[in-house]
Enzyme design. Structure first.
Site, PDB file in Angstrom:
ATOM      1  N   LYS A  81       0.868  -1.182   0.000  1.00 36.34           N
ATOM      2  CA  LYS A  81       0.000   0.000   0.000  1.00 36.34           C
ATOM      3  C   LYS A  81       0.898   1.224   0.000  1.00 36.34           C
ATOM      4  CE  LYS A  81      -4.450   1.150   0.566  1.00 36.34           C
ATOM      5  NZ  LYS A  81      -5.660   0.453   0.119  1.00 36.34           N
ATOM      6  N   GLY A 182     -24.520   3.435   4.802  1.00 39.97           N
ATOM      7  CA  GLY A 182     -23.718   3.992   3.712  1.00 39.97           C
ATOM      8  C   GLY A 182     -24.184   3.452   2.381  1.00 39.97           C
ATOM      9  N   VAL A 183     -24.790   4.314   1.560  1.00 39.01           N
ATOM     10  CA  VAL A 183     -25.310   3.833   0.264  1.00 39.01           C
ATOM     11  C   VAL A 183     -24.586   4.542  -0.881  1.00 39.01           C
ATOM     12  CG1 VAL A 183     -27.533   2.992   1.053  1.00 39.01           C
ATOM     13  CG2 VAL A 183     -27.302   5.405   0.464  1.00 39.01           C
ATOM     14  N   GLY A 184     -23.248   4.499  -0.826  1.00 43.07           N
ATOM     15  CA  GLY A 184     -22.421   5.044  -1.900  1.00 43.07           C
ATOM     16  C   GLY A 184     -22.251   4.012  -2.997  1.00 43.07           C
ATOM     17  N   VAL A 186     -20.601   1.185  -3.204  1.00 41.21           N
ATOM     18  CA  VAL A 186     -20.812  -0.226  -2.866  1.00 41.21           C
ATOM     19  C   VAL A 186     -22.185  -0.438  -2.213  1.00 41.21           C
ATOM     20  CG1 VAL A 186     -19.958  -2.215  -1.606  1.00 41.21           C
ATOM     21  CG2 VAL A 186     -18.344  -0.597  -2.581  1.00 41.21           C
TER      22      VAL A 186
HETATM   23  P1  NAI Z   1     -18.457   5.793  -1.195  1.00 42.69           P
HETATM   24  O1  NAI Z   1     -17.691   7.002  -0.766  1.00 42.69           O
HETATM   25  O2  NAI Z   1     -18.962   5.695  -2.585  1.00 42.69           O
HETATM   26  O3  NAI Z   1     -19.724   5.589  -0.219  1.00 42.69           O
HETATM   27  C1  NAI Z   1     -19.643   5.687   1.166  1.00 42.69           C
HETATM   28  C2  NAI Z   1     -20.974   6.249   1.643  1.00 42.69           C
HETATM   29  O4  NAI Z   1     -21.000   6.220   3.065  1.00 42.69           O
HETATM   30  C3  NAI Z   1     -21.207   7.699   1.225  1.00 42.69           C
HETATM   31  O5  NAI Z   1     -22.478   7.825   0.633  1.00 42.69           O
HETATM   32  C4  NAI Z   1     -21.109   8.465   2.545  1.00 42.69           C
HETATM   33  O6  NAI Z   1     -21.940   9.620   2.568  1.00 42.69           O
HETATM   34  C5  NAI Z   1     -21.580   7.418   3.530  1.00 42.69           C
HETATM   35  N1  NAI Z   1     -21.174   7.645   4.907  1.00 42.69           N
HETATM   36  C6  NAI Z   1     -20.014   8.171   5.387  1.00 42.69           C
HETATM   37  N2  NAI Z   1     -20.032   8.190   6.733  1.00 42.69           N
HETATM   38  C7  NAI Z   1     -21.214   7.659   7.122  1.00 42.69           C
HETATM   39  C8  NAI Z   1     -21.809   7.404   8.381  1.00 42.69           C
HETATM   40  N3  NAI Z   1     -21.208   7.713   9.525  1.00 42.69           N
HETATM   41  N4  NAI Z   1     -23.056   6.859   8.412  1.00 42.69           N
HETATM   42  C9  NAI Z   1     -23.692   6.551   7.254  1.00 42.69           C
HETATM   43  N5  NAI Z   1     -23.170   6.781   6.030  1.00 42.69           N
HETATM   44  C10 NAI Z   1     -21.946   7.315   5.967  1.00 42.69           C
HETATM   45  O7  NAI Z   1     -17.500   4.561  -0.815  1.00 42.69           O
HETATM   46  P2  NAI Z   1     -17.589   3.077  -1.365  1.00 42.69           P
HETATM   47  O8  NAI Z   1     -16.657   2.921  -2.491  1.00 42.69           O
HETATM   48  O9  NAI Z   1     -19.016   2.695  -1.505  1.00 42.69           O
HETATM   49  O10 NAI Z   1     -16.946   2.263  -0.140  1.00 42.69           O
HETATM   50  C11 NAI Z   1     -17.693   1.974   1.035  1.00 42.69           C
HETATM   51  C12 NAI Z   1     -16.800   1.202   2.001  1.00 42.69           C
HETATM   52  O11 NAI Z   1     -16.379  -0.014   1.400  1.00 42.69           O
HETATM   53  C13 NAI Z   1     -15.521   1.936   2.412  1.00 42.69           C
HETATM   54  O12 NAI Z   1     -15.228   1.612   3.756  1.00 42.69           O
HETATM   55  C14 NAI Z   1     -14.473   1.342   1.496  1.00 42.69           C
HETATM   56  O13 NAI Z   1     -13.173   1.400   2.071  1.00 42.69           O
HETATM   57  C15 NAI Z   1     -14.950  -0.092   1.397  1.00 42.69           C
HETATM   58  N6  NAI Z   1     -14.506  -0.784   0.193  1.00 42.69           N
HETATM   59  C16 NAI Z   1     -14.828  -0.283  -1.044  1.00 42.69           C
HETATM   60  C17 NAI Z   1     -14.413  -0.950  -2.181  1.00 42.69           C
HETATM   61  C18 NAI Z   1     -14.804  -0.469  -3.559  1.00 42.69           C
HETATM   62  O14 NAI Z   1     -14.640  -1.243  -4.504  1.00 42.69           O
HETATM   63  N7  NAI Z   1     -15.308   0.740  -3.717  1.00 42.69           N
HETATM   64  C19 NAI Z   1     -13.582  -2.185  -2.098  1.00 42.69           C
HETATM   65  C20 NAI Z   1     -13.388  -2.663  -0.752  1.00 42.69           C
HETATM   66  C21 NAI Z   1     -13.815  -1.952   0.339  1.00 42.69           C
END
Ligand code: NAI
Length: 349
Positions: A81, A182-184, A186
């Site tokens: 990393k 968290g509905v980003g 993933v």
């Molecule tokens: P993203 O940034 O697209 O979505 C994260 C969502 O969580 C956002 O909508 C944000 O507003 C929300 N959020 C932040 N703090 C919050 C809280 N306290 N309560 C409720 N919602 C909250 O990120 P993504 O890519 O969806 O990743 C989500 C998680 O999965 C992260 O922890 C990331 O490290 C992990 N991950 C993601 C991968 C990927 O392929 N994108 C791969 C492996 C792990």
């Protein structure tokens, strides 16, 4: 002054390299934890660290996590990393990305980079000008690679279904109540896949507009971000932040299953034991969320297309089963069993 060897997260890392290019404004660390299974793969995080020691800790901890994740995903890759220490308010420049590309190249292929927090696929293209040891570049539709989010979501969805089968004896997610934090990229994908199966969903996000729009689209319920951990449901799927499963967080849970994408969900290893003591089935995060790394790894290795990526992701449920079966036999935490399996795979067992 604390030496590198005294950091609590130092775990016989093979190398930790420090880079500084004053003209380009680059300060970076590349940590290679293990190359036992192949070149060390793991993304680059660009972050403002108030304390430089935190950047070292992040590089050490995250690179070890990548060794475990890559090994458990069955990939011929080790774990590494990198972190770029950003000054607050200063943007990435082409010169900085080029200097970082040269830093990656100087390791001669022992380390392969990709996106993490603060980096994009366009940044990977810029880095590609200086080194071929980079993945996560923009790709065509049927190819491996590109945005890993939807593929991580696919693996998490399959893992949740496996957990439902094991803990609830149900062969489908229809009618099963899943609370998603968290509905980003993933979490949103997981919600859509579960909704298509007829699952009952409760969604929460600090971005309320985002959660609201998705809830309307899928006919889901909404919860406040502060409340989602304590919702009574069948599954909690953490898809936002790490370290949410600490003593207080685990006390609040009212679910028999925790299975989600967020990295480093357990604050400490003891929290894995706390989940077991409460009889909660836990899907170790780096096993269930490996879809994204499988995608970028096959892109880099040139070992197949999108269909091959999906076939490999379809193996995530059986890996979880193997962990849960051993954990129920030895009465250990699933997280401890996964760590031991991963250590064995990287030749440190
Ligand atoms: P993203 O940034 O697209 O979505 C994260 C969502 O969580 C956002 O909508 C944000 O507003 C929300 N959020 C932040 N703090 C919050 C809280 N306290 N309560 C409720 N919602 C909250 O990120 P993504 O890519 O969806 O990743 C989500 C998680 O999965 C992260 O922890 C990331 O490290 C992990 N991950 C993601 C991968 C990927 O392929 N994108 C791969 C492996 C792990």
């Amino acid at each position: 002054m604390i030496s590198l060897w005294d950091y609590p997260d130092f775990d016989a890392h093979e190398s930790v390299s420090f880079f500084r290019d004053e003209a380009a404004g680059l300060t970076a660390i590349i940590a290679v934890h293990s190359t036992h299974l192949g070149p060390a793969a793991g993304g680059t995080r660009l972050w403002h660290y108030a304390d430089k020691g935190d950047a070292v800790t992040d590089a050490l901890r995250l690179s070890r996590g990548m060794s475990f994740k890559n090994a458990m995903a069955g990939l011929p890759l080790g774990g590494g990393k990198s972190v770029i220490l950003a000054d607050p308010g200063v943007d990435k420049t082409p010169a900085l990305l080029a200097a970082f590309g040269r830093a990656v190249d100087s390791l001669g292929g022992r380390y392969i980079t990709a996106e993490d927090v603060g980096m994009t696929d366009q940044d990977m293209l810029a880095i590609r000008q200086e080194t071929r040891h980079v993945s996560g570049l923009p790709v065509g539709e049927a190819a491996a690679g590109g945005n890993p989010g939807p593929l991580t979501a696919l693996g998490v969805y399959l893992g949740i279904k496996e957990a439902i089968a094991r803990a609830l004896g149900k062969s489908s997610a229809a009618g099963v109540h899943v609370a998603i934090q968290g509905v980003g990229s993933v979490g949103g994908g997981v919600a859509r896949l579960l909704a298509a199966d007829g699952a009952r969903l409760t969604l929460a996000d600090v971005d309320q507009a985002r959660a609201g729009a998705l809830a309307r689209e899928l006919g889901a319920d909404l919860a406040a971000a502060d409340d989602i951990l304590g919702i009574e449901a069948d599954v909690l799927s953490p898809c936002a932040l790490g370290a949410i499963l600490d003593e207080a967080g685990i006390d609040r849970l009212q679910v028999p299953i925790v299975a989600g994408a967020a990295n480093n969900q357990l604050k400490t290893p003891a929290d894995g034991d706390r989940l077991t003591a409460r009889g909660i089935l836990y899907a170790p995060d780096y096993v269930i969320n490996a879809g994204g790394i499988i995608n970028v790894a096959l892109e880099y290795l040139g070992q197949g297309d999108r269909a091959e990526v999906e076939a490999r992701i379809a193996q995530i449920p059986e890996r979880l089963e193997a962990i849960w079966a051993e954990a129920s036999q030895t009465r250990e935490a699933a997280s401890a069993v996964a760590d031991r399996m991963a250590m064995r795979l990287i030749g440190r067992g």
